[in-house]
Design a protein around this motif. Structure first.
Motif, mmCIF file in Angstrom:
data_model
loop_
_atom_site.group_PDB
_atom_site.id
_atom_site.type_symbol
_atom_site.label_atom_id
_atom_site.label_comp_id
_atom_site.label_asym_id
_atom_site.label_seq_id
_atom_site.Cartn_x
_atom_site.Cartn_y
_atom_site.Cartn_z
ATOM 1 N N VAL A 180 35.184 26.635 10.027
ATOM 2 C CA VAL A 180 35.157 27.308 8.731
ATOM 3 C C VAL A 180 34.416 26.476 7.692
ATOM 4 N N TYR B 126 30.679 26.578 8.280
ATOM 5 C CA TYR B 126 30.166 27.893 7.881
ATOM 6 C C TYR B 126 30.094 27.997 6.358
ATOM 7 N N LEU C 38 33.413 34.144 3.325
ATOM 8 C CA LEU C 38 33.841 34.218 4.722
ATOM 9 C C LEU C 38 33.950 35.659 5.238
ATOM 10 N N TYR D 10 32.638 36.010 8.718
ATOM 11 C CA TYR D 10 33.093 35.057 9.735
ATOM 12 C C TYR D 10 33.992 35.803 10.723
#
Length: 371
Positions: free
Chosen positions: A73, A76, A148, A151
């Motif tokens: 995470v 990213y 996110l 994601y």
């Protein structure tokens, strides 16, 4: 040398901080992990600091999965921030790997340790001292969701299985009541009755998820104000921290946990329940800022369910505090006897106040629905 100090020194030696370590002091007010601020002194340059944490083996049984989530995470997020022209080094935490190259260091007792560079010139607040501060945290957590949004949530591990499964939390409370391992049930009659009277509520969000009304997203799952580092100069939310519970979840829970923690003016273990109440002004301020940060990512149903997120996260947290009290205070760290029971009582009082303001809470959410 005492065992704990020996393990600390072992962990310090496992990482290359780029300069001699001149001190490591306990840091922060977290209930779960052991956190230290490490000071180093490079030659003729200002001191550099790092955050060193011993990951709680009680809370997190699989540190490899936990760190895989965090690294995935944060890498990213860093790329997203760079693409948007931001400062990756300050706006997303970074993992400093140990000399071995692994994601974390394992000490002689089998405990996991990790290191993050300290984000300088930031402030960590324990309460929403101003509406502007609370709004800044809302924008930051909203932006976290926005960055996110693409994601793949299904690739994340559940670092704490069924963490925000309110049905399961209630089942665990029932088991603790039945066991009554420490004979504390007799002291908790009103609290137990309060939780049981809201058993149907515990299924509300989960039923919406099962019915396909609410989507799974990458969620933080511990969105307290003190998990946002605020920029010292601008006062805006800069960096989201404490990513141990990043996993698939419901965005209404992230919203709700922030309200639980920040939209009132009392300590989490306040003993005078007359001081515990929902601040509707702060609720409205946070909702607007959070949705501004999200930037249109949420569905209409998610927006409508935001009040449920606030109520359920508060109810669930109270259930967890009560369960831990009955089981002997094994999860949440305490500094005095009965603290977890007091924490439970504040949460349940806040739930009651939310119920009293329910129509207003729904109106705030409806105001932000797409026209």
């Amino acid at each position: 040398m005492a065992g704990a100090e020996a393990r600390l020194q072992e962990a310090l030696a496992a990482f290359d901080f780029g300069a001699p370590v001149v001190g490591a002091l306990r840091y922060g007010k977290g209930h779960v992990n052991d956190t230290f601020c490490v000071h180093t002194q490079p030659d003729e340059t200002p001191c550099r600091r790092f955050i060193l944490q011993r990951i709680s083996p009680v809370a997190f049984k699989k540190p490899d999965e936990l760190m895989e989530n965090i690294i995935g995470v944060t890498d990213y997020l860093g790329r997203q921030i760079e693409q948007a022209g931001g400062d990756r080094g300050r706006e997303a935490i970074q993992v400093l790997r140990p000399r071995s190259g692994e994601a974390y260091f394992t000490d002689g007792d089998g405990c996991a340790w990790r290191v993050y560079p300290f984000v300088e010139h930031t402030v960590c607040h324990q309460s929403a001292e101003t509406p502007e501060l609370f709004a800044a945290s809302g924008r930051a957590f909203g932006q976290f969701q926005r960055l996110l949004r693409d994601y793949p949530a299904e690739t994340l591990h559940e670092t704490i299985p069924r963490f925000h499964d309110t049905e399961d939390r209630l089942a665990k409370l029932k088991a603790a009541i039945a066991a009554d391992a420490l004979g504390r049930v007799k002291d908790c009659g009103p609290e137990i009755a309060f939780a049981m009277a809201r058993e149907a509520d515990c299924s509300t969000a989960l039923n919406a998820l099962r019915n396909g009304e609410l989507p799974l997203r990458v969620t933080h799952n511990d969105t307290k104000l003190n998990n946002v580092l605020m920029d010292e100069k601008t006062g805006e939310g800069l960096c989201i921290i404490d990513l141990d519970t990043v996993m698939p979840g419901l965005v209404i829970n992230d919203f709700g946990d922030s309200i639980r923690f920040g939209a009132n003016h009392c300590a989490e273990d306040e003993t005078d329940l007359n001081k515990v109440s929902l601040d509707m002004d702060l609720y409205a301020v946070y909702a607007e800022a959070f949705l501004e940060g999200v930037g249109g990512v949420l569905t209409e149903t998610e927006i409508r369910y935001l009040p449920w997120g606030a109520k359920l996260m508060t109810l669930e947290c109270g259930i967890r505090f009560l369960t831990d009290y009955l089981e002997g205070d094994t999860y949440f760290r305490i500094s005095r006897p009965g603290q977890n029971l007091d924490r439970c009582r504040t949460q349940f009082k806040l739930v009651s106040d939310m119920e009293a303001h329910w129509t207003e809470m729904e109106a705030v959410a409806a105001k932000h629905l797409p026209k």
